[in-house]
Write a protein that holds these residues in place. Structure first.
Motif, PDB file in Angstrom:
ATOM      1  N   ALA A   1       2.509  22.675 -29.090  1.00  0.00           N
ATOM      2  CA  ALA A   1       2.826  21.360 -28.510  1.00  0.00           C
ATOM      3  C   ALA A   1       2.982  21.434 -26.999  1.00  0.00           C
ATOM      4  O   ALA A   1       2.600  20.513 -26.274  1.00  0.00           O
ATOM      5  N   SER A   2       3.538  22.543 -26.505  1.00  0.00           N
ATOM      6  CA  SER A   2       3.736  22.686 -25.062  1.00  0.00           C
ATOM      7  C   SER A   2       2.395  22.752 -24.331  1.00  0.00           C
ATOM      8  O   SER A   2       2.227  22.169 -23.256  1.00  0.00           O
ATOM      9  N   THR A   3       1.430  23.466 -24.926  1.00  0.00           N
ATOM     10  CA  THR A   3       0.108  23.546 -24.319  1.00  0.00           C
ATOM     11  C   THR A   3      -0.546  22.173 -24.276  1.00  0.00           C
ATOM     12  O   THR A   3      -1.145  21.777 -23.260  1.00  0.00           O
ATOM     13  N   GLU A   4      -0.432  21.433 -25.363  1.00  0.00           N
ATOM     14  CA  GLU A   4      -1.002  20.080 -25.412  1.00  0.00           C
ATOM     15  C   GLU A   4      -0.350  19.178 -24.376  1.00  0.00           C
ATOM     16  O   GLU A   4      -1.023  18.372 -23.727  1.00  0.00           O
ATOM     17  N   ALA A   5       0.970  19.322 -24.212  1.00  0.00           N
ATOM     18  CA  ALA A   5       1.676  18.513 -23.214  1.00  0.00           C
ATOM     19  C   ALA A   5       1.177  18.836 -21.810  1.00  0.00           C
ATOM     20  O   ALA A   5       0.983  17.941 -20.981  1.00  0.00           O
ATOM     21  N   HIS A   6       0.973  20.142 -21.534  1.00  0.00           N
ATOM     22  CA  HIS A   6       0.445  20.547 -20.236  1.00  0.00           C
ATOM     23  C   HIS A   6      -0.931  19.939 -19.990  1.00  0.00           C
ATOM     24  O   HIS A   6      -1.196  19.381 -18.917  1.00  0.00           O
ATOM     25  N   ILE A   7      -1.798  20.053 -20.992  1.00  0.00           N
ATOM     26  CA  ILE A   7      -3.183  19.577 -20.838  1.00  0.00           C
ATOM     27  C   ILE A   7      -3.212  18.063 -20.657  1.00  0.00           C
ATOM     28  O   ILE A   7      -3.908  17.539 -19.779  1.00  0.00           O
ATOM     29  N   ASN A   8      -2.448  17.335 -21.471  1.00  0.00           N
ATOM     30  CA  ASN A   8      -2.422  15.869 -21.360  1.00  0.00           C
ATOM     31  C   ASN A   8      -1.865  15.428 -20.018  1.00  0.00           C
ATOM     32  O   ASN A   8      -2.396  14.505 -19.384  1.00  0.00           O
ATOM     33  N   ALA A   9      -0.786  16.077 -19.588  1.00  0.00           N
ATOM     34  CA  ALA A   9      -0.199  15.727 -18.289  1.00  0.00           C
ATOM     35  C   ALA A   9      -1.166  16.039 -17.158  1.00  0.00           C
ATOM     36  O   ALA A   9      -1.297  15.263 -16.206  1.00  0.00           O
ATOM     37  N   LEU A  10      -1.872  17.176 -17.281  1.00  0.00           N
ATOM     38  CA  LEU A  10      -2.805  17.562 -16.235  1.00  0.00           C
ATOM     39  C   LEU A  10      -3.975  16.584 -16.157  1.00  0.00           C
ATOM     40  O   LEU A  10      -4.417  16.204 -15.061  1.00  0.00           O
ATOM     41  N   LYS A  11      -4.484  16.160 -17.315  1.00  0.00           N
ATOM     42  CA  LYS A  11      -5.566  15.167 -17.333  1.00  0.00           C
ATOM     43  C   LYS A  11      -5.117  13.881 -16.651  1.00  0.00           C
ATOM     44  O   LYS A  11      -5.857  13.285 -15.851  1.00  0.00           O
ATOM     45  N   THR A  12      -3.905  13.445 -16.984  1.00  0.00           N
ATOM     46  CA  THR A  12      -3.382  12.210 -16.406  1.00  0.00           C
ATOM     47  C   THR A  12      -3.214  12.334 -14.900  1.00  0.00           C
ATOM     48  O   THR A  12      -3.650  11.474 -14.127  1.00  0.00           O
ATOM     49  N   VAL A  13      -2.590  13.448 -14.469  1.00  0.00           N
ATOM     50  CA  VAL A  13      -2.325  13.642 -13.047  1.00  0.00           C
ATOM     51  C   VAL A  13      -3.623  13.813 -12.264  1.00  0.00           C
ATOM     52  O   VAL A  13      -3.755  13.313 -11.138  1.00  0.00           O
TER      53      VAL A  13
ATOM     54  N   TYR B   1       6.377  14.127 -13.856  1.00  0.00           N
ATOM     55  CA  TYR B   1       5.562  14.882 -14.806  1.00  0.00           C
ATOM     56  C   TYR B   1       5.662  16.384 -14.534  1.00  0.00           C
ATOM     57  O   TYR B   1       5.796  17.197 -15.448  1.00  0.00           O
ATOM     58  N   CYS B   2       5.550  16.739 -13.257  1.00  0.00           N
ATOM     59  CA  CYS B   2       5.568  18.150 -12.878  1.00  0.00           C
ATOM     60  C   CYS B   2       6.884  18.820 -13.269  1.00  0.00           C
ATOM     61  O   CYS B   2       6.891  19.909 -13.854  1.00  0.00           O
TER      62      CYS B   2
ATOM     63  N   SER C   1       0.838  -1.207   0.000  1.00  0.00           N
ATOM     64  CA  SER C   1       0.000   0.000   0.000  1.00  0.00           C
ATOM     65  C   SER C   1       0.869   1.251   0.000  1.00  0.00           C
ATOM     66  O   SER C   1       0.654   2.183  -0.782  1.00  0.00           O
ATOM     67  N   SER C   2       1.853   1.254   0.891  1.00  0.00           N
ATOM     68  CA  SER C   2       2.723   2.424   1.023  1.00  0.00           C
ATOM     69  C   SER C   2       3.570   2.645  -0.228  1.00  0.00           C
ATOM     70  O   SER C   2       3.646   3.760  -0.750  1.00  0.00           O
ATOM     71  N   VAL C   3       4.193   1.580  -0.724  1.00  0.00           N
ATOM     72  CA  VAL C   3       5.098   1.749  -1.866  1.00  0.00           C
ATOM     73  C   VAL C   3       4.325   2.120  -3.131  1.00  0.00           C
ATOM     74  O   VAL C   3       4.830   2.854  -3.997  1.00  0.00           O
ATOM     75  N   SER C   4       3.086   1.652  -3.268  1.00  0.00           N
ATOM     76  CA  SER C   4       2.264   2.032  -4.417  1.00  0.00           C
ATOM     77  C   SER C   4       1.967   3.527  -4.407  1.00  0.00           C
ATOM     78  O   SER C   4       2.024   4.193  -5.456  1.00  0.00           O
ATOM     79  N   LEU C   5       1.660   4.060  -3.222  1.00  0.00           N
ATOM     80  CA  LEU C   5       1.396   5.491  -3.111  1.00  0.00           C
ATOM     81  C   LEU C   5       2.659   6.307  -3.361  1.00  0.00           C
ATOM     82  O   LEU C   5       2.622   7.351  -4.018  1.00  0.00           O
ATOM     83  N   TRP C   6       3.788   5.839  -2.855  1.00  0.00           N
ATOM     84  CA  TRP C   6       5.050   6.558  -3.061  1.00  0.00           C
ATOM     85  C   TRP C   6       5.455   6.566  -4.535  1.00  0.00           C
ATOM     86  O   TRP C   6       5.905   7.597  -5.053  1.00  0.00           O
ATOM     87  N   PHE C   7       5.301   5.445  -5.223  1.00  0.00           N
ATOM     88  CA  PHE C   7       5.663   5.388  -6.643  1.00  0.00           C
ATOM     89  C   PHE C   7       4.738   6.277  -7.478  1.00  0.00           C
ATOM     90  O   PHE C   7       5.179   6.893  -8.455  1.00  0.00           O
ATOM     91  N   ALA C   8       3.456   6.341  -7.116  1.00  0.00           N
ATOM     92  CA  ALA C   8       2.529   7.243  -7.805  1.00  0.00           C
ATOM     93  C   ALA C   8       2.970   8.689  -7.615  1.00  0.00           C
ATOM     94  O   ALA C   8       2.894   9.511  -8.545  1.00  0.00           O
ATOM     95  N   THR C   9       3.454   9.003  -6.416  1.00  0.00           N
ATOM     96  CA  THR C   9       3.958  10.351  -6.149  1.00  0.00           C
ATOM     97  C   THR C   9       5.205  10.647  -6.974  1.00  0.00           C
ATOM     98  O   THR C   9       5.357  11.753  -7.507  1.00  0.00           O
ATOM     99  N   CYS C  10       6.100   9.672  -7.095  1.00  0.00           N
ATOM    100  CA  CYS C  10       7.299   9.845  -7.921  1.00  0.00           C
ATOM    101  C   CYS C  10       6.931  10.148  -9.372  1.00  0.00           C
ATOM    102  O   CYS C  10       7.560  10.996 -10.022  1.00  0.00           O
TER     103      CYS C  10
END
Length: 304
Positions: A224-236, A108-109, A94-103
């Protein structure tokens, strides 16, 4: 028997989540192991995906054992399965799954956000080299959390009827104290949660600033930068929903306040099983390198 029958709808839901989760996480493991064999090395991102796949696979296996045996073989579960070993594996995965998601959120950020502060740029250009250390730190932090939970020694009979029906105050008070100790240990998971929220907030600010700059300079044309921001934001943001729901269900489960075998008990299990499945699905769908192999795996590729 009545409890087992009432749990069947939830088991159907969890079975679907387990099958889906095991499939997608096994895919993440296999595709990155194949790349490791082929190239003799992995990029930081591939290493992170491999770690995520393995942690989620382990978490799903633990949840599956808990759900199946606790419903259909409760006595066997309490005598043979339930104990320190099961607690350790559950807490660790449980803990390592949450930590890897944070990584992944941090990666991305740093890679996509357009902040120009010196400390941010320093991290941005070094995150790839630091990824191995971040993963190792996440692993050690999760091992420590799991070990401390064992040390807290929460009540092994926490699901028994005498506890659930509030037996005597004399027997309940020590168990409440032990449960509180376990909860205090797991409050350490607020740190990856805080990092996750901070990264999501920073992506939102970066997208707003970039969009405002593009509107003023290019009359609203999206590049392309705007699209990258939007796609990353949707994913995150999708990650964020799974992350928060799992964390809330996990902490609620750790209070041992839900009556064993009740509707709320199984709803918590449903929510917890959704995180390692849904999170990995989003990873695959948001990564173009995974989409085509995954379609072939599921035999969905169209005939040319």
């Amino acid at each position: 028997m009545a409890s087992s029958l009432s749990a069947i709808p939830h088991l159907i839901v969890m079975s679907a989540e387990f099958i889906t989760g095991i499939t997608v996480n096994a895919f993440l493991i296999l595709i990155n192991c194949k790349e490791l064999i082929k190239s003799r090395k992995l990029t930081p991102m591939q290493l992170l995906f491999l770690c995520i796949g393995m942690s989620r696979f382990g978490l799903l296996m633990v949840l599956m054992v808990q759900s199946f045996f606790s419903v259909f073989f409760p006595l066997f579960y309490r005598v043979k399965v339930y104990g320190a070993a099961m607690l350790f594996f559950w807490m660790f995965f449980s803990s390592v799954s949450l930590w890897f998601a944070t990584c992944l959120s941090v990666f991305y950020c740093l890679k996509i956000s357009g902040f120009t502060q010196s400390y941010f740029l320093w991290l941005k250009f070094r995150i790839s080299k630091l990824m191995s250390w971040l993963l190792l730190g996440s692993f050690l932090a999760s091992m420590s959390t799991a070990a401390l939970c064992i040390e807290a020694d929460y009540p092994k009979e926490a699901n028994d009827d005498d506890v659930l029906k509030n037996a005597t105050l004399k027997r309940t008070e020590p168990k409440i104290r032990q449960i509180n100790e376990v909860l205090l240990v797991n409050l350490a998971l607020l740190f990856p949660l805080a990092l996750f929220v901070m990264c999501t907030f920073m992506l939102l600010i970066s997208l707003y600033k970039h969009t405002h700059r593009m509107q003023n300079g290019s009359h609203g044309v999206r590049n392309a930068s705007t699209e990258a921001h939007i796609n990353a934001l949707k994913t995150v943001m999708t990650f964020f929903c799974f992350f928060i729901s799992y964390f809330a269900a996990f902490m609620a489960n750790m209070t041992f306040s839900m009556p064993y075998g009740s509707h709320c008990f199984f709803v918590l299990k449903d929510i917890m099983a959704a995180f390692p499945s849904g999170h990995s699905i989003i990873i695959i769908l948001s990564n173009s390198k995974f989409q085509q192999p995954f379609r072939r795996l599921l035999c969905f590729k169209k005939n040319q």
